[in-house]
Design a protein around this motif. Sequence first.
Motif, PDB file in Angstrom:
ATOM      1  N   ASN A 169      48.168  57.685  25.664  1.00 43.47           N
ATOM      2  CA  ASN A 169      48.819  58.085  24.414  1.00 43.47           C
ATOM      3  C   ASN A 169      49.257  59.538  24.397  1.00 43.47           C
ATOM      4  O   ASN A 169      50.124  59.918  23.609  1.00 43.47           O
ATOM      5  CB  ASN A 169      47.871  57.856  23.239  1.00 43.47           C
ATOM      6  N   THR A 170      48.665  60.368  25.262  1.00 43.68           N
ATOM      7  CA  THR A 170      48.936  61.804  25.180  1.00 43.68           C
ATOM      8  C   THR A 170      48.717  62.481  26.526  1.00 43.68           C
ATOM      9  O   THR A 170      47.771  62.148  27.255  1.00 43.68           O
ATOM     10  CB  THR A 170      48.019  62.449  24.109  1.00 43.68           C
ATOM     11  N   VAL A 171      49.614  63.400  26.857  1.00 45.43           N
ATOM     12  CA  VAL A 171      49.495  64.222  28.066  1.00 45.43           C
ATOM     13  C   VAL A 171      49.970  65.636  27.737  1.00 45.43           C
ATOM     14  O   VAL A 171      50.781  65.840  26.829  1.00 45.43           O
ATOM     15  CB  VAL A 171      50.337  63.687  29.243  1.00 45.43           C
ATOM     16  N   CYS A 172      49.462  66.610  28.476  1.00 39.20           N
ATOM     17  CA  CYS A 172      49.956  67.977  28.354  1.00 39.20           C
ATOM     18  C   CYS A 172      49.534  68.776  29.574  1.00 39.20           C
ATOM     19  O   CYS A 172      48.582  68.416  30.265  1.00 39.20           O
ATOM     20  CB  CYS A 172      49.459  68.658  27.072  1.00 39.20           C
ATOM     21  N   PHE A 173      50.277  69.850  29.853  1.00 41.68           N
ATOM     22  CA  PHE A 173      49.878  70.780  30.898  1.00 41.68           C
ATOM     23  C   PHE A 173      48.774  71.676  30.350  1.00 41.68           C
ATOM     24  O   PHE A 173      48.812  72.091  29.191  1.00 41.68           O
ATOM     25  CB  PHE A 173      51.069  71.616  31.362  1.00 41.68           C
ATOM     26  N   ALA A 174      47.798  72.000  31.205  1.00 42.81           N
ATOM     27  CA  ALA A 174      46.636  72.763  30.765  1.00 42.81           C
ATOM     28  C   ALA A 174      46.947  74.233  30.554  1.00 42.81           C
ATOM     29  O   ALA A 174      46.355  74.889  29.696  1.00 42.81           O
ATOM     30  CB  ALA A 174      45.495  72.615  31.766  1.00 42.81           C
ATOM     31  N   ASP A 175      47.869  74.775  31.363  1.00 45.78           N
ATOM     32  CA  ASP A 175      48.199  76.202  31.267  1.00 45.78           C
ATOM     33  C   ASP A 175      49.577  76.430  31.850  1.00 45.78           C
ATOM     34  O   ASP A 175      50.322  75.478  32.143  1.00 45.78           O
ATOM     35  CB  ASP A 175      47.145  77.061  31.981  1.00 45.78           C
ATOM     36  N   GLU A 176      49.927  77.687  32.040  1.00 43.82           N
ATOM     37  CA  GLU A 176      51.276  78.022  32.486  1.00 43.82           C
ATOM     38  C   GLU A 176      51.541  77.667  33.945  1.00 43.82           C
ATOM     39  O   GLU A 176      52.693  77.560  34.358  1.00 43.82           O
ATOM     40  CB  GLU A 176      51.532  79.519  32.270  1.00 43.82           C
ATOM     41  N   THR A 177      50.500  77.486  34.751  1.00 48.78           N
ATOM     42  CA  THR A 177      50.711  77.199  36.172  1.00 48.78           C
ATOM     43  C   THR A 177      51.295  75.816  36.404  1.00 48.78           C
ATOM     44  O   THR A 177      52.009  75.588  37.384  1.00 48.78           O
ATOM     45  CB  THR A 177      49.394  77.312  36.953  1.00 48.78           C
ATOM     46  N   GLY A 178      50.966  74.868  35.547  1.00 47.77           N
ATOM     47  CA  GLY A 178      51.443  73.505  35.715  1.00 47.77           C
ATOM     48  C   GLY A 178      50.633  72.688  36.708  1.00 47.77           C
ATOM     49  O   GLY A 178      50.946  71.524  36.969  1.00 47.77           O
TER      50      GLY A 178
ATOM     51  N   ILE B 103      41.943  57.774  22.406  1.00 50.15           N
ATOM     52  CA  ILE B 103      42.408  59.143  22.167  1.00 50.15           C
ATOM     53  C   ILE B 103      43.848  59.088  21.681  1.00 50.15           C
ATOM     54  O   ILE B 103      44.703  58.445  22.308  1.00 50.15           O
ATOM     55  CB  ILE B 103      42.341  59.981  23.471  1.00 50.15           C
ATOM     56  N   THR B 104      44.147  59.768  20.580  1.00 51.49           N
ATOM     57  CA  THR B 104      45.516  59.765  20.039  1.00 51.49           C
ATOM     58  C   THR B 104      46.307  61.003  20.424  1.00 51.49           C
ATOM     59  O   THR B 104      47.534  60.951  20.490  1.00 51.49           O
ATOM     60  CB  THR B 104      45.500  59.646  18.507  1.00 51.49           C
ATOM     61  N   PHE B 105      45.620  62.137  20.683  1.00 56.93           N
ATOM     62  CA  PHE B 105      46.351  63.363  21.004  1.00 56.93           C
ATOM     63  C   PHE B 105      45.425  64.370  21.657  1.00 56.93           C
ATOM     64  O   PHE B 105      44.207  64.379  21.396  1.00 56.93           O
ATOM     65  CB  PHE B 105      46.975  63.985  19.746  1.00 56.93           C
ATOM     66  N   ILE B 106      46.010  65.206  22.524  1.00 59.39           N
ATOM     67  CA  ILE B 106      45.296  66.302  23.174  1.00 59.39           C
ATOM     68  C   ILE B 106      46.122  67.574  23.036  1.00 59.39           C
ATOM     69  O   ILE B 106      47.339  67.550  23.185  1.00 59.39           O
ATOM     70  CB  ILE B 106      45.048  65.995  24.669  1.00 59.39           C
ATOM     71  N   ASP B 107      45.447  68.685  22.752  1.00 60.45           N
ATOM     72  CA  ASP B 107      46.105  69.998  22.752  1.00 60.45           C
ATOM     73  C   ASP B 107      45.282  70.954  23.596  1.00 60.45           C
ATOM     74  O   ASP B 107      44.055  71.032  23.450  1.00 60.45           O
ATOM     75  CB  ASP B 107      46.238  70.549  21.327  1.00 60.45           C
TER      76      ASP B 107
ATOM     77  N   ASP C  46      43.712  55.020  25.424  1.00 58.93           N
ATOM     78  CA  ASP C  46      42.999  54.048  24.616  1.00 58.93           C
ATOM     79  C   ASP C  46      41.745  53.526  25.305  1.00 58.93           C
ATOM     80  O   ASP C  46      41.012  52.719  24.713  1.00 58.93           O
ATOM     81  CB  ASP C  46      43.926  52.869  24.265  1.00 58.93           C
ATOM     82  N   ASP C  47      41.482  53.952  26.546  1.00 55.52           N
ATOM     83  CA  ASP C  47      40.207  53.603  27.179  1.00 55.52           C
ATOM     84  C   ASP C  47      39.090  54.555  26.759  1.00 55.52           C
ATOM     85  O   ASP C  47      37.994  54.541  27.334  1.00 55.52           O
ATOM     86  CB  ASP C  47      40.343  53.558  28.704  1.00 55.52           C
ATOM     87  N   ASN C  48      39.361  55.402  25.757  1.00 62.98           N
ATOM     88  CA  ASN C  48      38.391  56.323  25.128  1.00 62.98           C
ATOM     89  C   ASN C  48      38.136  57.591  25.936  1.00 62.98           C
ATOM     90  O   ASN C  48      37.282  58.398  25.538  1.00 62.98           O
ATOM     91  CB  ASN C  48      37.033  55.650  24.862  1.00 62.98           C
ATOM     92  N   LEU C  49      38.836  57.792  27.042  1.00 63.38           N
ATOM     93  CA  LEU C  49      38.536  58.903  27.936  1.00 63.38           C
ATOM     94  C   LEU C  49      39.627  59.962  27.933  1.00 63.38           C
ATOM     95  O   LEU C  49      40.823  59.652  27.831  1.00 63.38           O
ATOM     96  CB  LEU C  49      38.357  58.394  29.372  1.00 63.38           C
ATOM     97  N   CYS C  50      39.214  61.209  28.050  1.00 65.70           N
ATOM     98  CA  CYS C  50      40.111  62.311  28.411  1.00 65.70           C
ATOM     99  C   CYS C  50      39.897  62.565  29.912  1.00 65.70           C
ATOM    100  O   CYS C  50      38.758  62.545  30.386  1.00 65.70           O
ATOM    101  CB  CYS C  50      39.778  63.583  27.635  1.00 65.70           C
ATOM    102  N   LYS C  51      40.975  62.826  30.629  1.00 66.20           N
ATOM    103  CA  LYS C  51      40.866  63.087  32.059  1.00 66.20           C
ATOM    104  C   LYS C  51      41.624  64.359  32.427  1.00 66.20           C
ATOM    105  O   LYS C  51      42.580  64.749  31.751  1.00 66.20           O
ATOM    106  CB  LYS C  51      41.388  61.909  32.878  1.00 66.20           C
TER     107      LYS C  51
END
Length: 473
Positions: A257-266, A303-307, A274-279
């Motif tokens: 449901n949600t993805v994002c880059f962790a920092d500026e390095t990429g 999980i619906t969203f990550i920031d 929806d499997d309840n896990l953040c990876k």
Amino acid sequence: MSYRRRFGKDNSACDSGNAVEGSASSEEANEASKSLDHEVAHLTKLRSRPHQHLRGVLPGKLRFPVSTLKMLMGREGNYSGRGRFSSADACHVLSRYLPINGPWGVDQLNSPAYVSQFSNDGLFFVAGFQGGHIRIYNVEKGWTVQKDILTKSLRWTITDTSLSPDQRFLAYASMSPIVHIVNAGSSTTESLANITEIHEALDFSVDYDEEFGIFSVKFSTDGRELVAGSSDASIHVYDLQANKVSLKIPAHTSDVNTVCFADETGHLIFSGSDDNLCKVWDRRCFITKGQAAGVLMGHLQGITFIDSRGDGRYLISNGKDQTTKLWDIRKMSSRNMYPRITDCDWDYRWMEYPAHARTSRHPLDQSLATYRDHSVLRTLIRCYFSPAYSTGQKYIYTGSSDHSVYIYDLVTGAQVAKLFHHDGPVRDCSWHPTYPMLVSSSWDGSIVRWEFPGDDQVPTLVKPRVRRRRAFY
């Protein structure tokens, strides 16, 4: 000029008249404060507390919060020795004045608003609606519509939008493997797909017979890649220079449901499913295809969203278990060590969360803190860290299916504001990067802004003109 060709050439619960201070208002908030990882609490205080030399302004022991008047006295007396406010001084002042006045109406459409975000510099605001419209507003010019975009090949709704770092291009996704790119910086005000302006199609399917929808899409910091999370349980990375998918990761066992880059390095990518896990995925050291660098367990539902906090270490997530959680990736596991916990008879799209489940806890919860009160029902509600420049990321905030926006103190866990106005779920909201201003967007079709102190106008309360049957995903 198309995006591909360009890179082919070049490598309310508060008194609106007063400042608001976060303080623990419940036993749970106090416990959260005590148990919160010392480092993130310390970093937050460093970024949002005034300089210790302010002791010279006050009689006796330095106490918090320090009033703005005394801080101004300290600056004039040059107690810091620098003759100016430090960034932490400025954050301490600005973070005390939350954007809770209003709301002032920005726009009203006859279809639900799904996504909305400020540009990195706060000059523009982007909102996407289920009816196929995306509007880019010029914040500095009285919220006039800079560009009105009618999308192409829309399936179900606009699931996500992302503005390139240079603000020249806008990517939009729907329940399709095709992501479109629009020239956001062109002079065309009304952008009708492939009629008045080309909407370039990027195919995220590796095999042409693949069918899936994209829930989340984000530009990399250098603007050369797009990362997407999809209904085929995968993460896709699209290389805009090569004009192809450069990486597909079978990342989860259910919808991403949600993805994002962790920092500026990429290098690091965060994902939630929806499997309840953040990876956590590190592209520098893939051992085998689909092998995550680590797993974060603690949510009992999807999980619906990550920031990301932007430091490559901390992140927050919203879950269908009606919580927001704070994570430190240094506490992640090498694999999922506990079977998925779920209530098979419950569906968040049309059912209330079971009362018995609200007291349940994951036996191997790895999160640093848990924030409760808001509701994550009916749609993929989004949550964020407050801006670094103006608040030192002292708060987290989230939309809610109870038609409100909630603001929590990151360290204490206390709810410091609840903004209630809308007649439908608030799926997305966005805090201006430098001003005390927050914009909320709702399924009632309205976009409204909240400010402190606000302008001299009387707040315009926007009400939906047409009630529509809600659609779910």
